[in-house]
Each structure stands twice: as structure tokens, then as C-alpha cells.
Design a protein around this motif. Structure first.
Motif, PDB file in Angstrom:
ATOM      1  N   ARG A 144       0.831  -1.218   0.000  1.00 42.25           N
ATOM      2  CA  ARG A 144       0.000   0.000   0.000  1.00 42.25           C
ATOM      3  C   ARG A 144       0.859   1.258   0.000  1.00 42.25           C
ATOM      4  O   ARG A 144       1.984   1.247   0.513  1.00 42.25           O
ATOM      5  N   ALA A 145       0.307   2.335  -0.542  1.00 46.86           N
ATOM      6  CA  ALA A 145       0.986   3.642  -0.497  1.00 46.86           C
ATOM      7  C   ALA A 145       1.158   4.075   0.961  1.00 46.86           C
ATOM      8  O   ALA A 145       0.360   3.699   1.827  1.00 46.86           O
ATOM      9  N   ASN A 146       2.218   4.814   1.239  1.00 49.44           N
ATOM     10  CA  ASN A 146       2.470   5.417   2.558  1.00 49.44           C
ATOM     11  C   ASN A 146       2.504   4.394   3.700  1.00 49.44           C
ATOM     12  O   ASN A 146       1.995   4.665   4.789  1.00 49.44           O
ATOM     13  N   SER A 147       3.058   3.197   3.454  1.00 51.41           N
ATOM     14  CA  SER A 147       2.985   2.163   4.487  1.00 51.41           C
ATOM     15  C   SER A 147       4.335   1.818   5.139  1.00 51.41           C
ATOM     16  O   SER A 147       4.353   1.259   6.229  1.00 51.41           O
ATOM     17  N   PHE A 148       5.462   2.136   4.491  1.00 50.65           N
ATOM     18  CA  PHE A 148       6.780   1.744   5.030  1.00 50.65           C
ATOM     19  C   PHE A 148       7.512   2.935   5.663  1.00 50.65           C
ATOM     20  O   PHE A 148       7.437   4.052   5.172  1.00 50.65           O
ATOM     21  N   ASP A 149       8.272   2.621   6.724  1.00 48.81           N
ATOM     22  CA  ASP A 149       9.111   3.649   7.357  1.00 48.81           C
ATOM     23  C   ASP A 149      10.442   3.766   6.635  1.00 48.81           C
ATOM     24  O   ASP A 149      11.106   4.802   6.717  1.00 48.81           O
ATOM     25  N   MET A 150      10.864   2.673   5.979  1.00 48.49           N
ATOM     26  CA  MET A 150      12.162   2.689   5.300  1.00 48.49           C
ATOM     27  C   MET A 150      12.151   1.673   4.154  1.00 48.49           C
ATOM     28  O   MET A 150      11.596   0.592   4.298  1.00 48.49           O
ATOM     29  N   THR A 151      12.757   2.062   3.032  1.00 48.40           N
ATOM     30  CA  THR A 151      13.077   1.065   2.001  1.00 48.40           C
ATOM     31  C   THR A 151      14.605   1.043   1.890  1.00 48.40           C
ATOM     32  O   THR A 151      15.257   2.089   1.917  1.00 48.40           O
ATOM     33  N   ARG A 175       6.295   5.885  -3.500  1.00 47.94           N
ATOM     34  CA  ARG A 175       4.846   5.673  -3.290  1.00 47.94           C
ATOM     35  C   ARG A 175       4.599   4.917  -1.974  1.00 47.94           C
ATOM     36  O   ARG A 175       3.723   5.287  -1.202  1.00 47.94           O
ATOM     37  N   ILE A 176       5.368   3.860  -1.712  1.00 46.18           N
ATOM     38  CA  ILE A 176       5.048   3.019  -0.540  1.00 46.18           C
ATOM     39  C   ILE A 176       5.602   3.587   0.775  1.00 46.18           C
ATOM     40  O   ILE A 176       5.208   3.141   1.847  1.00 46.18           O
ATOM     41  N   LEU A 177       6.513   4.576   0.681  1.00 42.43           N
ATOM     42  CA  LEU A 177       7.058   5.166   1.916  1.00 42.43           C
ATOM     43  C   LEU A 177       6.044   6.111   2.560  1.00 42.43           C
ATOM     44  O   LEU A 177       5.305   6.814   1.869  1.00 42.43           O
ATOM     45  N   LYS A 178       6.063   6.134   3.903  1.00 41.50           N
ATOM     46  CA  LYS A 178       5.272   7.133   4.631  1.00 41.50           C
ATOM     47  C   LYS A 178       5.895   8.504   4.393  1.00 41.50           C
ATOM     48  O   LYS A 178       7.115   8.564   4.146  1.00 41.50           O
ATOM     49  N   PRO A 179       5.155   9.597   4.516  1.00 44.75           N
ATOM     50  CA  PRO A 179       5.788  10.917   4.441  1.00 44.75           C
ATOM     51  C   PRO A 179       6.922  10.991   5.468  1.00 44.75           C
ATOM     52  O   PRO A 179       6.762  10.562   6.614  1.00 44.75           O
TER      53      PRO A 179
END
Ligand SMILES: C[S@@+](CC[C@H](N)C(=O)[O-])C[C@H]1O[C@@H](n2cnc3c(N)ncnc32)[C@H](O)[C@@H]1O
Length: 213
Positions: free
Chosen positions: A107-114, A137-141
Motif C-alpha cells: 500500500r501507499a504510505n505504508s513503510f518507514d524505510m526502504t 509511493r510506498i514510503l510514509k511521508p
């Protein structure tokens, strides 16, 4: 020379960590421990390790904070087996079979780190930009993107003979990768707050940057 070498299989995949230690004359464990200790990992983080390989990096990341989850994504059969084995003992690791060449199943905005280590250089340039946009896209702001790969400040024309041989033995795409200005490319996508650490005589760079808040 091969165009890319990131799709590792067979013997090389089964003994990947040993081979890395061997070809770096024993420097690899020091390098990777130091790089991973520099990552801005915090308690309860959800992290994606993209092209996780044997899970060596994810295992080290899992020791950096409490209650973190690391999605270890890969396509390699031998690597997924090793990831499954490691995840039985280390509950922070969550192996997922998926390709970075497709939209990521998150999901969009779901990870703290890639996090990505020695994978990005092995893609064609358009594929690299696709992957980086997917990470955004998948990182949180405010989420972090951490990249370990060849340093784009290397100028192969002016480099030492050892560096030239090293890149000759690597894939074609590794030499092409360092012709791009990655801070510029990442900034165009929206990443900001760049921080760097260097290894292997500045041939390898850890880049830490953030998604806009
Ligand atoms: C050079 S290895 C690096 C492994 C690991 N990141 C490390 O630093 O030890 C490249 C990794 O990328 C994975 N890989 C290559 N193409 C991929 C793709 N399209 N999607 C997901 N993983 C991929 C390979 O299976 C392999 O695990």
C-alpha cells in the motif's frame, strides 16, 4: 561482459555471503556492519529490503531496534529458500517473492524505510526510475530510502587501473549506473535531505534520503 549480474543463481546464490567475504579479502563483514549501523532505524519500523538476497543485511538491520519488521523481497529461488530458513529463527524477517520490475504489492504510505543493497545498478535506467518511484509511493511521508551501491562520483576515464579492472569484471550496467547523478534523479522523484557514507576507497556509497513530509 554481462549486461547485468544481479540475477544470481546456483552455486553463487547458495554461497553468496562467503563469496562476498572472499572477493573483498575479508572486508565485507566490517563494511556491511558499519553501513547498517548508520541506518536511521527506529523501534517499530516497517522496512522493505528490496532484493534481500540471503537475508544477511536484514538480519543485521533487525538487531538495530526493537519490534521492527523487515519485508525481505526477492525473486531468486535459492535466496528465497535461505530467507525462509532465516525467518524461522528471526521473526522480524518476512520473506516475500515479488519482482521489482512490477508494481510493488504494498500500500501507499505504508513503510518507514526502504533499503536496497547492490541491486539498483543492475537494472536498466528506466527500470531503476520505476523502482525508485515505487519506493516513494510506498514510503510514509518523511520515510527513509537507504541505498548502498556504486558511487556515481567515480569517473572511469580518470580512475585507477584497479578500479577500471573492477568495473570491467562487473556488469555493463554498473559502469552505466555511475554516469548518472543519483542525487539529481532522486530529487526529481521528491526525495530530499541527502546524507552519505563511503566505503571501499569511495567506490561504494551509502545514500540516506527522505520522502517529503
Ligand atoms: C547482487 S545481489 C544483492 C543481494 C543483497 N541485497 C545483498 O546485498 O547481499 C542482487 C539481489 O537482487 C535480487 N533481484 C534481482 N532482480 C530482482 C527483481 N527483479 N526483483 C527482486 N529481486 C531481484 C537477486 O535475486 C539478488 O538477491
Amino acid at each position: 561482459m554481462a549486461r547485468t549480474k544481479i540475477e544470481v543463481k546456483g552455486f553463487e546464490a547458495r554461497f553468496y555471503d562467503y563469496l562476498m567475504n572472499l572477493i573483498t579479502l575479508g572486508y565485507y563483514p566490517y563494511f556491511i556492519n558499519s553501513a547498517i549501523k548508520s541506518l536511521p532505524v527506529k523501534d517499530n519500523f516497517l522496512i522493505l529490503d528490496a532484493g534481500a538476497g540471503t537475508g544477511r543485511n536484514a538480519s543485521l538491520i533487525s538487531k538495530q531496534a526493537e519490534d521492527i519488521k523487515i519485508v525481505c523481497m526477492d525473486i531468486g529461488k535459492e535466496f528465497l529458500k535461505q530467507l525462509a530458513k532465516k525467518s524461522e529463527k528471526n521473526k522480524s524477517l518476512l520473506p516475500v517473492k515479488a519482482s521489482l520490475k512490477s508494481f510493488l504489492p504494498f500500500r501507499a504510505n505504508s513503510f518507514d524505510m526502504t533499503f536496497m543493497c547492490f541491486v539498483l545498478h543492475g537494472f536498466e535506467h528506466e527500470e531503476r526510475l520505476f523502482v525508485l518511484k515505487e519506493f516513494y509511493r510506498i514510503l510514509k511521508p518523511g520515510g527513509y530510502f537507504c541505498l548502498i551501491d556504486y558511487n556515481d562520483e567515480i569517473n572511469l576515464k580518470k580512475a585507477s587501473i584497479i578500479t577500471k579492472i573492477g568495473f570491467y569484471l562487473e556488469c555493463d550496467l554498473a559502469s552505466e549506473f555511475i554516469t548518472h547523478n543519483w542525487e539529481k534523479e532522486l530529487s526529481k522523484i521528491g526525495f530530499k535531505n541527502f546524507n552519505y557514507k563511503f566505503y571501499f576507497g569511495k567506490k561504494v556509497r551509502l545514500t540516506i534520503c527522505q520522502k517529503e513530509d
